[in-house]
Design a protein around this motif. Sequence first.
Motif, PDB file in Angstrom:
ATOM      1  N   ASP A   1       0.829  -1.212   0.000  1.00  0.00           N
ATOM      2  CA  ASP A   1       0.000   0.000   0.000  1.00  0.00           C
ATOM      3  C   ASP A   1       0.859   1.256   0.000  1.00  0.00           C
TER       4      ASP A   1
ATOM      5  N   ASN B   1       2.300   1.627  -3.438  1.00  0.00           N
ATOM      6  CA  ASN B   1       1.212   2.068  -4.309  1.00  0.00           C
ATOM      7  C   ASN B   1       1.025   3.579  -4.217  1.00  0.00           C
TER       8      ASN B   1
ATOM      9  N   VAL C   1      -0.945   2.071 -11.100  1.00  0.00           N
ATOM     10  CA  VAL C   1      -0.484   1.055 -10.153  1.00  0.00           C
ATOM     11  C   VAL C   1      -1.630   0.099  -9.816  1.00  0.00           C
ATOM     12  N   HIS C   2      -1.288  -1.198  -9.716  1.00  0.00           N
ATOM     13  CA  HIS C   2      -2.244  -2.215  -9.281  1.00  0.00           C
ATOM     14  C   HIS C   2      -1.600  -3.010  -8.145  1.00  0.00           C
ATOM     15  N   VAL C   3      -2.382  -3.282  -7.106  1.00  0.00           N
ATOM     16  CA  VAL C   3      -1.904  -4.061  -5.957  1.00  0.00           C
ATOM     17  C   VAL C   3      -2.738  -5.326  -5.853  1.00  0.00           C
TER      18      VAL C   3
END
Length: 346
Positions: free
Chosen positions: A72, A75, A85-87
Motif C-alpha cells: 500500500d 502504491n 499502479v495495481h496491488v
Amino acid sequence: MSQRVISTVGTSLLGNLHNPRVNPDGLDALALLRRDPQRASAEANAITRLAKGGDTLVFLHSDTEDGERCADHLNTYFAGQGHPVHVRRVAGLSYNEKGFVSHGLRALVRLLAEEIRTAKRAEQRPLLNATGGFKAEIAYATAVGLMFHVPVSYIHERFGDVVTLPASPVGWDYSLLSWYRDFFDWLDEEPRPTHAVHERLAALPESVALLVEDAPDGQSYLSPLGEAYLEAFRGQADTRRSLRLSASARRTLDALDFSTQSAYRQLLERLRHGGAGDWRRSAELVRGDVFKFPKGHSVHRAFVREDDAGLWVLELCGHEDERRYQELIRTIRWSHYQEDEFSALP
C-alpha cells in the motif's frame, strides 16, 4: 512501447523504518520513500531504475498484514509519481508453511502468468522485478520469467545496480502437457483427493507424477513448477501452428506401440510450437519443399511441408525402419499427396 513492471513485495520498507542508518529522523514510510526511495526499500530501489514515465506497476504482496502495508505504501508513492499502479494479494502466501507450497506459490505463479498475459494484450512489455518477498517467491518468479520468455530483474537494497536475466531463447518442450492435457486440466480444476490422483497416475509416465504434489490436507495439486509449466503451455496456444497428418502418417502413428507413439507425438508437438518457419532451423531439406525433421542423428523423424495454411506431415519414419526411411529420402514428393487426405492433429 511501455512496460508493465510486475514486482513481488517484501518487507524491507518496514525494516528500514527502524534502521537509524536509513531513517535517522524517524520518518514514516511515505516520508522515507519520498526523501530517498532507493534507500527506503528494495522494491523502490529496483523500480526507480527499471520504470520509465507512464509504465504500469503491479505489486504482488504476501497474504500478511506486513506485506499488505508495504504494498500500500509503494502504491501511494508511485501513483503520486504518475504511474498506473495495481496491488494484488497472493492468497495463501503466508507464514503458514502447510499452505505455502500447495496454495501460496501456486497462486503466485498464476498471478504472474495472468499479469504477463495482461501486458501482452495491452501491447506492453512485461518485466518481472523479483527483488522482494520470500526467497521461494524470487525463485519461482525467475522460473516463470524463463518459461514465458520474459526478462527478470533483481536488486538487493544494498546493491547499486540492477541485475537482469534476459528473456530466455530456450524453446520449452510442452509435448508432455499436450499428450496428457486431460489429466492436467482435471487436476487443475479443483482440489482432488490424493487416492484418486494416484489411481490416474498409475497409468501415466513417471514424468507426469514429478509435476504433482501431495498436500497434508489429503488433496493433491500441481506443484508450483507444474503450475508454471501448465500456465506457460496455455500461453502457447495462440502461437501453435496448424498441423495435419496424411492418411499414411496417421496409419503409421496409430500402429506404433505406446512408447514409440509417445515419442512421435512429442516430435509433432515440437513442430507445432516451433513458430512459422522457426522449426526449419532444426530440419533438413530433402526434395523440393519437403523437409525431414529433425536433422542429425535422430531415431524418429517427420517428413514435413509448410505453407500459409500450416504444417503438412507427409510421413513418419525413422531409423527404426531403415529401408523405408532411405526409400522416402529418394522418392518423397509433395505432388504424391492430396490435401483432402490430410486430417488435423488434435
